[in-house]
Design an enzyme around this catalytic site. Structure first.
Site, short mmCIF file in Angstrom:
data_model
loop_
_atom_site.label_atom_id
_atom_site.label_comp_id
_atom_site.label_asym_id
_atom_site.label_seq_id
_atom_site.Cartn_x
_atom_site.Cartn_y
_atom_site.Cartn_z
N TYR B 176 0.84 -1.20 0.00
CA TYR B 176 0.00 0.00 0.00
C TYR B 176 0.89 1.26 0.00
O TYR B 176 0.67 2.18 -0.79
CB TYR B 176 -0.95 0.01 1.21
CG TYR B 176 -1.69 1.30 1.32
CD1 TYR B 176 -2.78 1.57 0.49
CD2 TYR B 176 -1.27 2.29 2.22
CE1 TYR B 176 -3.44 2.79 0.55
CE2 TYR B 176 -1.94 3.51 2.29
CZ TYR B 176 -3.02 3.75 1.45
OH TYR B 176 -3.66 4.97 1.51
N ARG B 223 1.46 8.53 12.89
CA ARG B 223 1.07 9.75 13.56
C ARG B 223 -0.45 9.98 13.46
O ARG B 223 -1.08 10.45 14.39
CB ARG B 223 1.81 10.93 12.94
CG ARG B 223 1.59 12.26 13.64
CD ARG B 223 1.97 13.42 12.74
NE ARG B 223 1.27 13.33 11.46
CZ ARG B 223 1.61 14.01 10.37
NH1 ARG B 223 2.64 14.81 10.39
NH2 ARG B 223 0.92 13.89 9.24
N ARG B 233 -10.83 5.17 8.70
CA ARG B 233 -9.79 4.60 7.83
C ARG B 233 -8.76 3.92 8.71
O ARG B 233 -8.40 4.42 9.76
CB ARG B 233 -9.10 5.71 7.01
CG ARG B 233 -10.01 6.41 6.04
CD ARG B 233 -9.55 7.84 5.81
NE ARG B 233 -8.32 7.89 5.06
CZ ARG B 233 -8.27 8.16 3.75
NH1 ARG B 233 -9.37 8.41 3.08
NH2 ARG B 233 -7.12 8.20 3.13
N PHE B 293 15.34 19.46 -0.96
CA PHE B 293 14.00 18.95 -1.28
C PHE B 293 13.81 17.52 -0.76
O PHE B 293 12.76 17.18 -0.22
CB PHE B 293 13.80 19.01 -2.80
CG PHE B 293 12.56 18.33 -3.27
CD1 PHE B 293 11.31 18.88 -3.03
CD2 PHE B 293 12.63 17.13 -3.96
CE1 PHE B 293 10.16 18.26 -3.47
CE2 PHE B 293 11.48 16.50 -4.40
CZ PHE B 293 10.24 17.06 -4.16
#
Lengths: 363, 415
Positions: B176, B223, B233, B293
């Site tokens: 997933y 978290r 969910r 980044f």
């Protein structure tokens, strides 16, 4: 080529029994012969999966070439695995006799013309300590040189043995040396039992050093597994060239902060101290020095020694990529499962002892 | 108000906030005067939809800035469709599966979404215009990833078991996370290599970029336990939580806090095992703005993991790292060395709170030690022989001799 017959020298020992176990687990399993000065110990089926009846035992002395020759003739092994080693504390002379003279004889007899084409190789159990000189080892690999002066007589003789074994490697007789680090597991008399002994004392409340030092402990079954892989690589023409004459460091590939393992042992025995007293390394060293001094005066062996302090505070972890790459080595038992098995074995032994004691009493 | 009080309590973070807001110069600042109105609008959409990524994207080198901003907006569009529970599957699935063609359809917009970020879909024609302006080598990568992700999302939407029961095994959990994050790691790496800012060898080791995505995704999943639960969910895999409770929902109840914390530990252990791969990956980035980044989300993740580790608040509410800490992390993560130091610092903080009572005691210790071990391969510790230290102990020791003798004497008495 597959492995048909293997001769395990020292097969009745701590590592030896696990070697028999791993070789017997092969499919098809080779014929397994054990050469030792004492017979195989009792094999509790909870911890080993082989049938002791299928193992051929040969009583013999590795320092006697004629005794070795007779056994080689009778067994005709493809591979000899040499894991005989005296236990610590036996003294320098015994170490030399077994680790140097014995290893010499094992090689010399195996390379005699009559065994050419029969005995293809030798797997030697060395020790990761052969590259240890008391300083930190961080990510040490096989390129790390052996120190000029070994830590003690035991390591000195293990290093000499390893050098002889690797130097003897040739096209007809290929050799490999395995260097396991800090072995533990069922049958262990030192590492885990020593830690377990501390459980119900004040010792669990002490920590020497900052405990950011990392250590490689190795489950015995994984060491045995590495020996099986090495033997298989030696008999296979396609792979033997790449491993012949080479040392390989073997660990669980699960480095941990040193105190993790003893604390896990204590926790499994139900003890988690609420607070810990931290002693810096120099202070620990000093206390150990005093403890050794006092022990000497009282004519006893010190339990708390400088060697133990340096062992506890040292970084001693390795890079085992060479074994992963060339032996296809991968640990088969996780560190945590290994600790659990070791403790189960200790409990089993204690219960057995209590049972025999009770039986004797009732008689 | 509490934000300011927090800053006063952490002076080093107050300094970081000031330093970041006053003296921080982007490696490559945007030049809005040279941008078209359409592109400016795209950056506005980016600001609107992305809380954490917008700033770092806009500081990228000019070559990659538009590419990654558009890549982000396309995936945001895809995600918005997937998340929108008001769109029925018969409408939703074909859009997800053909989204890589949508970006080649000028003028395409979608106006029926009620999601928060639906504005991206309403103005998706603007995103398509900018996508069409990109160099072909970037378009290929973006199209590939959009296709793979769209198909992955569609298969999850279709999966009744997944929607009702959540994630089953740890393997499913990884899969997933691969579809929602690992694939993005793949895409960004390919874009970076095409632009010459990432080592091409990174593409030969999929495990590395996969771990980059998985560490971020897993950190969010851990978290957001409570928030996701409220939204009905469930992403924590059953294979893990069933060891500690009969239902994942139980951890939110106060009487199950201990079990919940143990389960949380296993989730954290599972996440930090990705750290060595991430550190390896970061060493392969060759340009400063791309390095920032990639690195900033990673250091935020490790600090978040440290925050959530054995933190009962995770089970009953929302936890977040302090703004000041975020500034401090961004200021510190400027090169490989400082980034590794940050990772080591937070792993050591986790290990310092690790206790033998925790079922994950050994696993977490190994995971943290492996981070140290990896850092050691890149930056070996300067060799200091212990013999000098050994001699020092005697000098030190003699001065404390009396105390020593007393202590040893007591130890022997206790024996």
């Amino acid at each position: 080529m597959v492995l048909n017959t293997v001769l395990i020298i020292g097969g009745s020992g701590f590592l030896g029994c696990h070697l028999v176990d791993r070789f017997a687990a092969l499919s098809p399993a080779p014929a397994i012969h054990v050469l030792d000065i004492r017979p195989l110990p009792a094999i509790p089926p909870e911890f080993y999966s082989f049938d002791p009846e299928t193992i051929v035992f040969h009583k013999g002395d590795i320092t006697d070439p004629s005794s070795l020759r007779d056994i080689y003739r009778a067994v005709k092994p493809d591979i000899v695995v040499h894991s005989a080693s005296p236990i610590h504390g036996m003294g320098k002379e015994i170490y030399y006799k077994v680790n140097v003279d014995g290893t010499r004889a094992i090689i010399d007899v195996a390379t005699e013309p009559e065994f050419k084409g029969i005995i293809k190789g030798l797997v030697y159990t060395s020790s990761a300590s052969v590259i240890y000189n008391g300083d930190d080892l961080r990510n040490a690999d096989e390129s790390t040189p052996m120190p000029d002066k070994q830590m003690d007589a035991y390591n000195e003789t293990k290093a000499l043995g390893e050098k002889m074994v690797l130097a003897a490697s040739s096209a007809d007789f290929k050799t490999v040396a395995l260097r396991p680090s800090a072995m533990f597991g069922p049958g262990d008399r030192q590492l885990i039992p020593n830690m377990a002994e501390v459980t119900y004392t004040f010792g669990t409340r002490f920590q020497i050093g900052d405990n950011w030092n990392i250590f490689d402990f190795t489950y015995i079954g994984n060491v045995a597994h590495a020996h099986v892989l090495a033997a298989q690589k030696l008999v296979d023409e396609k792979t033997s060239q790449r491993v012949a004459g080479e040392p390989f460091i073997i660990t669980n590939n699960e480095p941990v902060y040193f105190f993790t393992v003893p604390r896990k042992v204590w926790a499994m025995k139900g003890v988690v101290p609420g607070f810990t007293i931290k002693i810096s390394r120099p202070v620990g060293f000093f206390l150990a020095y005093m403890s050794e001094l006092v022990a000497k005066l009282r004519g006893k062996e010190a339990l708390f020694t400088r060697f133990r302090v340096s062992f506890t505070c040292a970084n001693r972890y390795f890079n085992i990529n060479k074994a992963i790459r060339y032996l296809d080595y991968e640990p088969i038992v996780k560190l945590e499962d290994g600790i659990e098995r070791s403790l189960r074995f200790l409990t089993y032994e204690e219960e057995l002892k209590a049972k025999t004691l009770a039986e004797k009493k009732s008689e | 108000m509490s934000k300011y009080l927090q800053l006063l309590a952490h002076p080093s973070e107050l300094r970081a906030v000031i330093q970041w807001s006053v003296w921080h110069d982007p490696v490559y600042p945007r030049e809005p005067e040279k941008e078209s109105e359409n592109l400016k609008r795209c950056y506005e959409l980016l600001n609107y939809t992305s809380r954490s990524f917008s700033a770092v994207i806009q500081e990228l080198s000019p070559e990659l800035r538009v590419v990654i901003a558009i890549f982000y907006l396309i995936l945001r569009g895809l995600d918005t469709i997937e998340d929108d529970m008001t769109i029925p599957n018969p409408t939703k699935l074909p859009i997800l599966r053909s989204f890589h063609e949508v970006i080649d359809t000028p003028g395409w917009t979608y106006n029926d979404s009620k999601e928060k970020d639906a504005v991206v879909l309403r103005e998706f024609d603007k995103v398509i215009i900018e996508y069409q302006n990109l160099k072909d080598k970037y378009k290929v990568v973006i199209k590939d990833i959009t296709k793979e992700m769209g198909h992955g999302m569609a298969s999850y939407c279709e999966n009744e078991d997944f929607n009702k029961k959540g994630v089953d095994t740890v393997k499913d959990y990884d899969l997933y996370c691969h579809y929602v994050a690992g694939i993005i790691g793949d895409g960004l790496t390919r874009l970076g290599v095409e632009a010459g800012v990432a080592n091409p060898k990174l593409l030969d080791n999929p495990q590395l970029y996969e771990s980059m995505g998985l560490l971020l995704q897993k950190t969010n999943i851990i978290r957001d336990y409570h928030e996701d639960l409220m939204d009905n969910r469930r992403f924590w895999p059953k294979e893990i939580w069933q060891k500690y409770a009969k239902s994942l929902d139980d951890f939110a109840k106060p009487e199950n806090e201990a079990a919940g914390l143990d389960c949380l530990s296993e989730m954290v252990a599972n996440a930090i095992e990705h750290v060595p791969d991430c550190l390896f990956y970061l060493a392969g980035i060759k340009e400063q703005s791309m390095f920032n980044f990639c690195t900033i989300p990673q250091v935020m993740a490790i600090a978040t993991l440290e925050l959530v580790y054995r933190n009962p608040k995770v089970l009953t509410g929302h936890v977040k790292i302090r703004k000041g800490l975020a500034c401090k992390l961004m200021l510190e993560a400027v090169n490989v060395r400082t980034t590794y130091d940050t990772f080591q610092e937070y792993c050591h903080k986790i290990q310092a709170r690790n206790t033998p009572r925790d079922p994950m005691y050994v696993r977490i210790s190994v995971a943290c030690a492996k981070v140290d071990q990896f850092i050691e391969t890149v930056f070996p510790t300067k060799f200091v022989p212990q013999t000098a230290a050994n001699n020092a102990f005697l000098v030190f020791g003699l001065s404390f001799a009396v105390v020593g003798i007393l202590i040893v004497y007591t130890i022997f008495l206790l024996d």
